[in-house]
Scaffold this motif. Structure first.
Motif, PDB file in Angstrom:
ATOM      1  N   MET A   1       0.835  -1.204   0.000  1.00 43.07           N
ATOM      2  CA  MET A   1       0.000   0.000   0.000  1.00 43.07           C
ATOM      3  C   MET A   1       0.869   1.253   0.000  1.00 43.07           C
ATOM      4  N   GLU A   2       1.908   1.254   0.799  1.00 45.85           N
ATOM      5  CA  GLU A   2       2.805   2.406   0.850  1.00 45.85           C
ATOM      6  C   GLU A   2       3.490   2.627  -0.491  1.00 45.85           C
ATOM      7  N   ASP A   3       3.918   1.553  -1.136  1.00 52.18           N
ATOM      8  CA  ASP A   3       4.528   1.665  -2.466  1.00 52.18           C
ATOM      9  C   ASP A   3       3.545   2.262  -3.471  1.00 52.18           C
ATOM     10  N   MET A   4       2.303   1.823  -3.398  1.00 52.23           N
ATOM     11  CA  MET A   4       1.282   2.327  -4.313  1.00 52.23           C
ATOM     12  C   MET A   4       1.054   3.824  -4.095  1.00 52.23           C
ATOM     13  N   ILE A   5       0.932   4.220  -2.859  1.00 52.80           N
ATOM     14  CA  ILE A   5       0.707   5.627  -2.530  1.00 52.80           C
ATOM     15  C   ILE A   5       1.888   6.472  -2.998  1.00 52.80           C
TER      16      ILE A   5
ATOM     17  N   GLN B   1      -4.029   4.616  -6.237  1.00 53.93           N
ATOM     18  CA  GLN B   1      -4.925   4.201  -5.159  1.00 53.93           C
ATOM     19  C   GLN B   1      -4.682   2.720  -4.911  1.00 53.93           C
ATOM     20  N   SER B   2      -4.611   2.335  -3.652  1.00 55.29           N
ATOM     21  CA  SER B   2      -4.403   0.927  -3.312  1.00 55.29           C
ATOM     22  C   SER B   2      -5.698   0.150  -3.460  1.00 55.29           C
ATOM     23  N   ILE B   3      -5.633  -0.918  -4.215  1.00 54.84           N
ATOM     24  CA  ILE B   3      -6.751  -1.844  -4.367  1.00 54.84           C
ATOM     25  C   ILE B   3      -6.192  -3.247  -4.221  1.00 54.84           C
ATOM     26  N   LEU B   4      -6.832  -4.040  -3.412  1.00 50.85           N
ATOM     27  CA  LEU B   4      -6.431  -5.428  -3.228  1.00 50.85           C
ATOM     28  C   LEU B   4      -7.374  -6.297  -4.046  1.00 50.85           C
TER      29      LEU B   4
ATOM     30  N   ILE C   1     -12.248 -16.084  -1.896  1.00 51.43           N
ATOM     31  CA  ILE C   1     -11.661 -15.648  -0.620  1.00 51.43           C
ATOM     32  C   ILE C   1     -11.852 -14.162  -0.339  1.00 51.43           C
ATOM     33  N   ARG C   2     -12.516 -13.444  -1.233  1.00 47.32           N
ATOM     34  CA  ARG C   2     -12.652 -11.996  -1.087  1.00 47.32           C
ATOM     35  C   ARG C   2     -13.213 -11.585   0.270  1.00 47.32           C
ATOM     36  N   ARG C   3     -14.317 -12.178   0.702  1.00 43.87           N
ATOM     37  CA  ARG C   3     -14.934 -11.741   1.963  1.00 43.87           C
ATOM     38  C   ARG C   3     -14.035 -12.010   3.168  1.00 43.87           C
ATOM     39  N   TYR C   4     -13.260 -13.086   3.118  1.00 44.37           N
ATOM     40  CA  TYR C   4     -12.354 -13.398   4.227  1.00 44.37           C
ATOM     41  C   TYR C   4     -11.185 -12.410   4.260  1.00 44.37           C
ATOM     42  N   VAL C   5     -10.672 -12.093   3.089  1.00 40.32           N
ATOM     43  CA  VAL C   5      -9.582 -11.126   3.006  1.00 40.32           C
ATOM     44  C   VAL C   5     -10.069  -9.759   3.476  1.00 40.32           C
ATOM     45  N   LYS C   6     -11.255  -9.379   3.053  1.00 37.63           N
ATOM     46  CA  LYS C   6     -11.828  -8.091   3.469  1.00 37.63           C
ATOM     47  C   LYS C   6     -11.953  -8.026   4.989  1.00 37.63           C
TER      48      LYS C   6
ATOM     49  N   PRO D   1      -8.859   0.326   6.976  1.00 39.57           N
ATOM     50  CA  PRO D   1     -10.285   0.519   6.678  1.00 39.57           C
ATOM     51  C   PRO D   1     -10.564   1.179   5.331  1.00 39.57           C
ATOM     52  N   THR D   2      -9.601   1.874   4.767  1.00 40.44           N
ATOM     53  CA  THR D   2      -9.826   2.535   3.482  1.00 40.44           C
ATOM     54  C   THR D   2      -9.401   1.685   2.285  1.00 40.44           C
ATOM     55  N   LEU D   3      -8.800   0.543   2.537  1.00 37.12           N
ATOM     56  CA  LEU D   3      -8.338  -0.320   1.453  1.00 37.12           C
ATOM     57  C   LEU D   3      -9.523  -0.958   0.735  1.00 37.12           C
ATOM     58  N   VAL D   4      -9.564  -0.784  -0.565  1.00 39.72           N
ATOM     59  CA  VAL D   4     -10.604  -1.385  -1.389  1.00 39.72           C
ATOM     60  C   VAL D   4     -10.203  -2.822  -1.679  1.00 39.72           C
TER      61      VAL D   4
END
Length: 69
Positions: free
Chosen positions: A10-14, A19-22, A28-33, A41-44
């Motif tokens: 995330m820091e590298d992206m910024i 914008q950081s997006i995972l 597995i999306r809901r578990y990762v979220k 909390p702001t990570l998409v």
């Protein structure tokens, strides 16, 4: 350790002006979220299936569980 890898990515992206997006698999999306939302909390968090055909994705960093050991 995986959270540290995500934080570093995330820091590298910024720093590169993105914008950081995972992006993860739909299974597995809901578990990762749930895992990351407390710490970032702001990570998409999206799954591949949520992207429309006209969205261009540029991979900047890849975080793998095996990298976090």
């Amino acid at each position: 350790k995986v959270l540290n890898k995500i934080k570093d990515a995330m820091e590298d992206m910024i720093n590169q002006g993105y914008q950081s997006i995972l992006l993860t698999s739909p299974e597995i999306r809901r578990y990762v979220k749930k895992l990351v939302e407390r710490f970032f909390p702001t990570l998409v968090v999206l799954s591949h299936s949520e992207l429309t055909g006209n969205v261009k994705v540029k991979t900047i960093k890849v975080v793998r569980l095996e990298d976090a050991h």
